[in-house]
Design an enzyme around this catalytic site. Sequence first.
Site, short mmCIF file in Angstrom:
data_model
loop_
_atom_site.label_atom_id
_atom_site.label_comp_id
_atom_site.label_asym_id
_atom_site.label_seq_id
_atom_site.Cartn_x
_atom_site.Cartn_y
_atom_site.Cartn_z
N ARG A 96 0.81 -1.22 0.00
CA ARG A 96 0.00 0.00 0.00
C ARG A 96 0.84 1.27 0.00
O ARG A 96 0.41 2.30 -0.50
CB ARG A 96 -0.91 0.00 1.23
N LYS A 133 1.37 -19.60 6.12
CA LYS A 133 0.45 -19.60 7.24
C LYS A 133 0.27 -18.21 7.86
O LYS A 133 1.16 -17.39 7.70
CB LYS A 133 0.91 -20.62 8.28
N HIS A 161 8.11 -23.31 6.10
CA HIS A 161 9.55 -23.13 5.90
C HIS A 161 10.38 -24.21 6.58
O HIS A 161 11.53 -24.42 6.23
CB HIS A 161 10.00 -21.71 6.28
N LYS A 170 14.35 -26.63 5.50
CA LYS A 170 15.58 -26.66 6.31
C LYS A 170 16.46 -27.84 5.89
O LYS A 170 15.96 -28.92 5.57
CB LYS A 170 15.23 -26.74 7.80
N GLU A 220 12.24 -22.25 21.43
CA GLU A 220 12.74 -20.92 21.06
C GLU A 220 13.02 -20.13 22.32
O GLU A 220 12.37 -20.34 23.35
CB GLU A 220 11.68 -20.18 20.24
N ASP A 254 0.36 -21.84 15.71
CA ASP A 254 1.55 -21.21 15.15
C ASP A 254 2.62 -22.24 14.77
O ASP A 254 3.33 -22.07 13.79
CB ASP A 254 2.11 -20.21 16.17
N HIS A 295 4.53 -26.83 11.41
CA HIS A 295 5.92 -27.30 11.45
C HIS A 295 6.09 -28.66 12.13
O HIS A 295 6.71 -29.56 11.59
CB HIS A 295 6.81 -26.28 12.18
N LYS A 312 7.81 -20.81 23.34
CA LYS A 312 8.59 -19.57 23.31
C LYS A 312 9.26 -19.43 24.67
O LYS A 312 8.79 -19.98 25.66
CB LYS A 312 7.65 -18.37 23.12
C1 BG6 Z 1 7.18 -19.26 12.43
C2 BG6 Z 1 6.35 -18.90 13.64
O1 BG6 Z 1 6.42 -20.02 11.53
O2 BG6 Z 1 8.30 -20.02 12.83
C3 BG6 Z 1 7.18 -18.14 14.64
O3 BG6 Z 1 5.25 -18.11 13.25
C4 BG6 Z 1 8.45 -18.91 14.97
O4 BG6 Z 1 6.45 -17.89 15.82
C5 BG6 Z 1 9.18 -19.32 13.70
O5 BG6 Z 1 9.27 -18.08 15.76
C6 BG6 Z 1 10.34 -20.25 14.01
O6 BG6 Z 1 11.08 -20.44 12.85
P1 BG6 Z 1 12.63 -20.79 12.91
O7 BG6 Z 1 13.00 -21.07 11.50
O8 BG6 Z 1 13.31 -19.59 13.48
O9 BG6 Z 1 12.72 -21.98 13.81
#
Ligand code: BG6
Length: 493
Positions: A51, A151, A181, A185, A219, A238, A243, A342
Amino acid sequence: MTRQIIPVEPFDYVIFGGTGDLAKRKLLPALYHRDHDGQLPEDAQIIGASRSDKSQKEYRDFARDALENHVPADQLNAESVDRFLKRLDYVPIDVTTAEGWDELAALLDGRSNGRIRAFYLAVGPGLFGPICEQLNKAHLIDDNTRLVIEKPLGRDLESARELNKAVGDYFKEDQVFRIDHYLGKETVQNLLALRFANALFEPLWNASHIDHVQITVAETVGVEGRAAYYDKSGAMRDMVQNHLLQLLCLVAMEPPANGDADSIRDEKLKVLRALRPITASTANDTTVRAQYSAGAGPDGKVDGYLEELQDEDSTTATFVALKAEIDNWRWAGVPFYLRTGKRMAMRMSEIVIQFRPVPHSIFGENAGKPISNKLVLRLQPDESVRQWIMIKDPGPGGMRLRRLPLDMSFAETFEERSPDAYERLLLDVIRGNQTLFMRRDEVEAAWQWIDPIFDAWEETTQTVTSYTAGTWGPSQAIALIERDGRTWNDGDQ
Ligand code: BG6
């Protein structure tokens, strides 16, 4: 050993949300790396769309800034940066209106003769449908067009179906690339190589030889600037729905007949469909959810989730642990323990395949007890594949057993930068290779398993507990696995 670089065909990449966080942190740096490595053809073009009212020059400045902040200085090469920036163009579009589409069409015009065109929707899912509709109206979709979405792909089965339909009204399934993603990896790819390019593991890859599997994605970060999104999602939506379940599928799936995208995705789908439903009567024993309270962060003291959110009523879980079971012949009786959170003790993602003990030890007490083998696939931070085995402690003094890791990551052999997942995935879109992307039915099958867990939580008295930031999660998560006589693999590679 040097990596093989195979150039891709000429393409136009249009990034909706081109000035957003994902573009800045991941997409532009990933495309820069591929360009720097010589993989992008001369006339590949990247167009940012969003935008904000920016000129081409302003967008190039924005991108330069993104590269300087998100690519390590020793990987930034002035000549490569200039070449990359010259590929960039920008078009201001408010995707909810009809404005801007002619400008976009003009930038792409004359380039549609066989050229691959990818639209990356780095925007909220509410905009997927409207963007597809406008792309269609502007006649920007043909057989060489691909759509990339990421997502949240819904927040439950029903909304996921709606999203899939909104996109499916304009794009055929083989044009839709749903990113997870984690599938890009390096170690995840290695899992496939390990399982299916070696005769060694597959005969053991079943309930007769494997005691259990652990998948941890821990994390240290909190919710950062994403509280508004995160509070509606929580760890389950999430991380687990996508994942962790994708990793579980790759560990558990049957060998596909070949490496084609659909052969692999068919096998993953069968795993998702064989997951035993978690219900109100089993949820207390098989699930734990929790929120972090104030404690230690990577750089000192941190607030708890509720203070960070400034909402003391939120019951969103920032940590989830689950015991999943797969009801099929290969995995009957083998629990898959999953956990993610987290603000945990360390940043660490890994898959642990814990083998069963030897049936009988021939060694006397002085030698020590054989410890069961385990295979640890570490996704991050330090990618590695280690098979823990028992050996004889070298030297004189009789037979003493010792446990050692057989390092199978061969880091020294490949002295190369390990590419970010997005580098592989963005170019797989151009190659038209969907192997590492989720198919519509997979996403829906994952929600089909996840939705009843939320229902079960509603029905039971199980509450969201808390854990101190900087720890491995709540004591209930430790109890979840220890009740079964097993322990979490906390950092033992
Ligand atoms: C994302 C989540 O898909 O993956 C995040 O939305 C998360 O909350 C992230 O932190 C973790 O990805 P990576 O590659 O850093 O492990």
